[in-house]
Design an enzyme around this catalytic site. Structure first.
Site, mmCIF file in Angstrom:
data_model
loop_
_atom_site.group_PDB
_atom_site.id
_atom_site.type_symbol
_atom_site.label_atom_id
_atom_site.label_comp_id
_atom_site.label_asym_id
_atom_site.label_seq_id
_atom_site.Cartn_x
_atom_site.Cartn_y
_atom_site.Cartn_z
ATOM 1 C CG ASP A 92 -6.116 -6.153 6.006
ATOM 2 O OD1 ASP A 92 -5.337 -5.354 5.454
ATOM 3 O OD2 ASP A 92 -5.742 -7.230 6.506
ATOM 4 C CD GLU A 110 -0.013 -6.150 6.829
ATOM 5 O OE1 GLU A 110 1.159 -6.152 7.220
ATOM 6 O OE2 GLU A 110 -0.989 -6.205 7.619
#
Length: 484
Positions: free
Chosen positions: A79, A146
């Protein structure tokens, strides 16, 4: 053309990275990037696992004759932080990143680039795809989400990874070996109120826009002393309320918990007779801010414009309590590490503030290498907000990663740096929440290190990655895999 990025060296790394920039992947929307990795594994004929959370693990056999070496897990997250300049339209869930080469750097037009951690993921994919590399058994672990809560790392189950050594590829300074990181916790604030307060008779409405700040990563960049838009606007509003009878109707500042806020906006009402004074106050405060942040923030803007009257204002006791609490709350660096000079130990970021429609919310991200310091910094925020009558919740806490001076992978990567670069790397810890600490909790016997190329201004539209450092770090990574 943006596709020229694919021709940069090392070509495999840049090709995978460019592909990732074309796949929308903000936190919470990584499905397409997960499928991309799985498709790559299938094309390469490699074993791939996809856990219930969304993490992807790909296994590559050792080079012939090196089967007995320790298994190395290359780890990166899929991400990216979605940040954009306010003047553009960009939907991070649908639109690709407009990446391009700018001299010695690759950057993006008016949005975050996603080099954090797209470059790390690209390194791992390039290792998987290169049949010429010499290495023992390899795993590539691609975690999800994350940037908000470290969801993927927190969802890892024992046994999913078989690695003996973890090389985290989420660092952002070439020439540094990261052997530890800070932990963190979110401080979430909430206060409901009755949205029925009528406007004072004879007031006009003014929209206040505090913009032009640099922002950046709330861990890596917090030591740079950059301004926080929420803090500056609260400071201005406190005097506007006390000295000019302003009444707050709404406040909106910051967009992401781990980004230093670059912009904040408020709507106030004010007696028309005091309007000129408010504009003069704004001019004075702009001068103050520009002086205080000289050499750090060069584009601060504090603009006022008359707008249509809102329907309600915040009740005065709520307004005064909330603005006072925001003004009082600690923000920025709180303590420094003594064993690693120049490295932040604990900090806090007033990341997001909203007021209006009967609700006040605020989100702070507290980071610290010390659990006790982390708890204390969070407690100070709680105390200030409790005095304003707000409820406070701690969420998303994660542990730091304690340095290990006897780490074997630390010594191996040090040797790799020396052979490739001709100089010894500096060993340090990072004031950011690498996933290593959480993964260490799942696999306590795993030896860990973190490396990466030069990435500047992550979590902001100024994000960029240095082309030459990507190539040099690739050579270090290859040499390290060969030496393990």
């Amino acid at each position: 053309m943006a596709a020229e990025i694919k021709t940069l060296a090392p070509q495999a790394v840049w090709s995978f990275f460019y592909d990732l920039t074309q796949i929308p992947r903000p936190t919470g929307h990584t499905k397409a990037s997960e499928e991309y990795v799985l498709a790559l594994a299938k094309r390469l004929g490699l074993e791939a696992l996809h856990d219930a959370v969304g993490n992807v693990l790909v296994r590559k056999p050792a080079s012939p004759g090196l089967e007995g070496r320790p298994t190395v897990t290359l780890q990166a997250h899929l991400d990216m932080v979605p940040q954009k300049n306010s003047h553009i339209e960009h939907d991070f869930t649908k639109d690709p990143i407009d990446a391009y080469i700018d001299g010695e750097w690759v950057t993006a037009r008016d949005t975050t680039l996603g080099a954090d951690n797209g470059i790390g993921a690209a390194y791992a994919m390039a290792v998987l795809a290169d049949p010429t590399l010499k290495h023992g058994p390899i795993e590539a672990l691609f975690t999800i989400d994350e940037e908000v809560g470290m969801v993927g790392a927190n969802g890892l189950q024992p046994g999913f990874s078989k690695g003996d050594i973890l090389i985290n590829l989420d660092s952002e300074d070439e020439g540094l070996l990261f052997a530890g990181c800070a932990g963190g916790v979110d401080v979430n604030v909430r206060l409901e109120y009755k949205d029925q307060e009528p406007l004072p008779e004879g007031d006009i409405a003014v929209r206040i826009a505090l913009t032009g700040l640099r922002g950046g990563h709330s861990g890596m960049d917090i030591i740079l002393g950059r301004a926080n838009a929420n803090k500056l606007l609260a400071r201005f509003l406190k005097e506007a309320i006390a000295g000019y009878g302003a009444r707050l109707s709404s406040f909106e500042g910051g967009t992401a918990r781990n980004a230093i806020p670059r912009e904040a906006y408020a709507v106030v009402t004010i007696p028309e007779a005091d309007a000129d004074g408010l504009w003069e106050l704004a001019s004075d405060y702009l001068d103050i801010f520009q002086t205080e942040y000289k050499g750090i923030e060069e584009s601060i803007s504090l603009r006022l414009e008359r707008v249509e009257l809102p329907k309600t204002v915040v009740p005065e006791e709520i307004q005064d309590g909330v603005i006072g609490a925001l003004d009082a709350c600690i923000n920025g660096v709180q303590s420094m590490l003594t064993e690693f000079p120049g490295i932040v130990e604990s900090s806090t970021n007033m990341a997001r503030v909203t007021i209006g429609g009967g609700l006040f919310t605020a989100t702070f991200l507290v980071r610290s290498s010390s659990e006790s310091r982390k708890d204390y910094v969070a407690s100070q925020i709680e105390s200030a907000m409790n005095l304003a009558g707000a409820e406070v919740e701690f969420a998303g806490g994660y542990n730091g990663w304690a340095p290990n001076a006897s780490s074997a992978i630390l010594q191996t990567l040090r040797r790799a740096y020396e052979e490739v670069m001709g100089v010894s790397p500096e060993v340090t810890v990072v004031h950011a929440g690498l996933e290593c600490g959480i993964i260490q909790g799942v696999m306590p016997d795993m030896d860990m290190i973190s490396i990466g190329p030069d990435i500047r201004s992550p979590h902001s539209p100024d994000e960029k990655v240095h082309i030459a450092s990507v190539a040099r770090t690739w050579e270090v990574l290859k040499k390290g895999l060969e030496l393990i």
